[in-house]
Design a protein around this motif. Structure first.
Motif, short mmCIF file in Angstrom:
data_model
loop_
_atom_site.label_atom_id
_atom_site.label_comp_id
_atom_site.label_asym_id
_atom_site.label_seq_id
_atom_site.Cartn_x
_atom_site.Cartn_y
_atom_site.Cartn_z
N ALA A 14 -16.98 20.61 56.15
CA ALA A 14 -18.02 19.59 56.12
C ALA A 14 -17.76 18.58 55.02
N LEU A 15 -17.33 19.05 53.86
CA LEU A 15 -17.04 18.13 52.76
C LEU A 15 -15.83 17.25 53.10
N ARG A 16 -14.82 17.83 53.71
CA ARG A 16 -13.67 17.03 54.15
C ARG A 16 -14.10 15.95 55.13
N ARG A 17 -14.94 16.34 56.10
CA ARG A 17 -15.43 15.38 57.10
C ARG A 17 -16.27 14.30 56.42
N GLY A 18 -17.11 14.69 55.47
CA GLY A 18 -17.90 13.71 54.74
C GLY A 18 -17.03 12.72 54.00
N ASN A 19 -15.96 13.20 53.40
CA ASN A 19 -15.03 12.30 52.70
C ASN A 19 -14.33 11.37 53.68
N LEU A 22 -16.84 8.65 54.60
CA LEU A 22 -16.99 7.68 53.52
C LEU A 22 -15.79 6.74 53.46
N ALA A 23 -14.60 7.30 53.62
CA ALA A 23 -13.38 6.49 53.60
C ALA A 23 -13.36 5.49 54.74
N ALA A 24 -13.99 5.84 55.86
CA ALA A 24 -14.04 4.96 57.02
C ALA A 24 -15.18 3.97 56.94
N GLY A 25 -15.98 4.06 55.87
CA GLY A 25 -17.08 3.12 55.70
C GLY A 25 -18.40 3.56 56.30
N ALA A 26 -18.47 4.81 56.77
CA ALA A 26 -19.72 5.31 57.34
C ALA A 26 -20.71 5.63 56.22
N ASP A 27 -21.95 5.76 56.57
CA ASP A 27 -22.96 6.15 55.59
C ASP A 27 -23.77 7.32 56.14
N GLU A 28 -24.88 7.61 55.49
CA GLU A 28 -25.66 8.79 55.87
C GLU A 28 -26.28 8.69 57.25
N SER A 29 -26.23 7.54 57.89
CA SER A 29 -26.77 7.42 59.24
C SER A 29 -25.83 7.99 60.30
N HIS A 30 -24.57 8.26 59.94
CA HIS A 30 -23.62 8.84 60.90
C HIS A 30 -24.05 10.28 61.19
N PRO A 31 -24.06 10.68 62.46
CA PRO A 31 -24.54 12.03 62.81
C PRO A 31 -23.76 13.17 62.14
N ASP A 32 -22.47 13.02 61.94
CA ASP A 32 -21.69 14.09 61.29
C ASP A 32 -22.04 14.23 59.81
N TYR A 33 -22.51 13.16 59.21
CA TYR A 33 -22.82 13.19 57.79
C TYR A 33 -23.97 14.16 57.50
N ALA A 34 -24.84 14.33 58.46
CA ALA A 34 -26.01 15.20 58.28
C ALA A 34 -25.62 16.67 58.09
N ALA A 35 -24.41 17.06 58.46
CA ALA A 35 -23.98 18.45 58.34
C ALA A 35 -23.44 18.79 56.96
#
Length: 61
Positions: A14-19, A22-35
Motif C-alpha cells: 500500500a505504501l509503495r502504491r501510495g508513493n 504521488l509520483a504520478a500527481g494523484a492525490d487523496e481523491s484517487h481510489p487506491d490512495y484510500a487503502a
C-alpha cells in the motif's frame, strides 16, 4: 484474518502504491490512495513501526 506477515506485506504494498500515486500527481481523491492509511494502521496494530514499513517499501523489489 491475515497473519502478521500478510499484514506487513499489505502495508508495504500500500505504501509503495501510495508513493507511485504521488509520483504520478494523484492525490487523496484517487481510489487506491484510500487503502494506504488503513494498511499502515493495521501494521502498527500488529506491532510494526512506521520505520520498518517505510524501509521495506523503499527497498528494491
Amino acid at each position: 484474518m491475515p497473519n502478521r506477515d500478510e499484514t506487513f506485506n499489505r502495508a508495504v504494498a500500500a505504501l509503495r502504491r501510495g508513493n507511485e500515486l504521488l509520483a504520478a500527481g494523484a492525490d487523496e481523491s484517487h481510489p487506491d490512495y484510500a487503502a494506504v492509511m488503513p494498511a499502515l494502521h493495521a501494521a502498527a496494530a500488529a506491532g510494526f513501526t512506521d520505520a520498518e514499513v517505510y524501509a521495506a517499501a523503499m527497498a528494491a523489489k
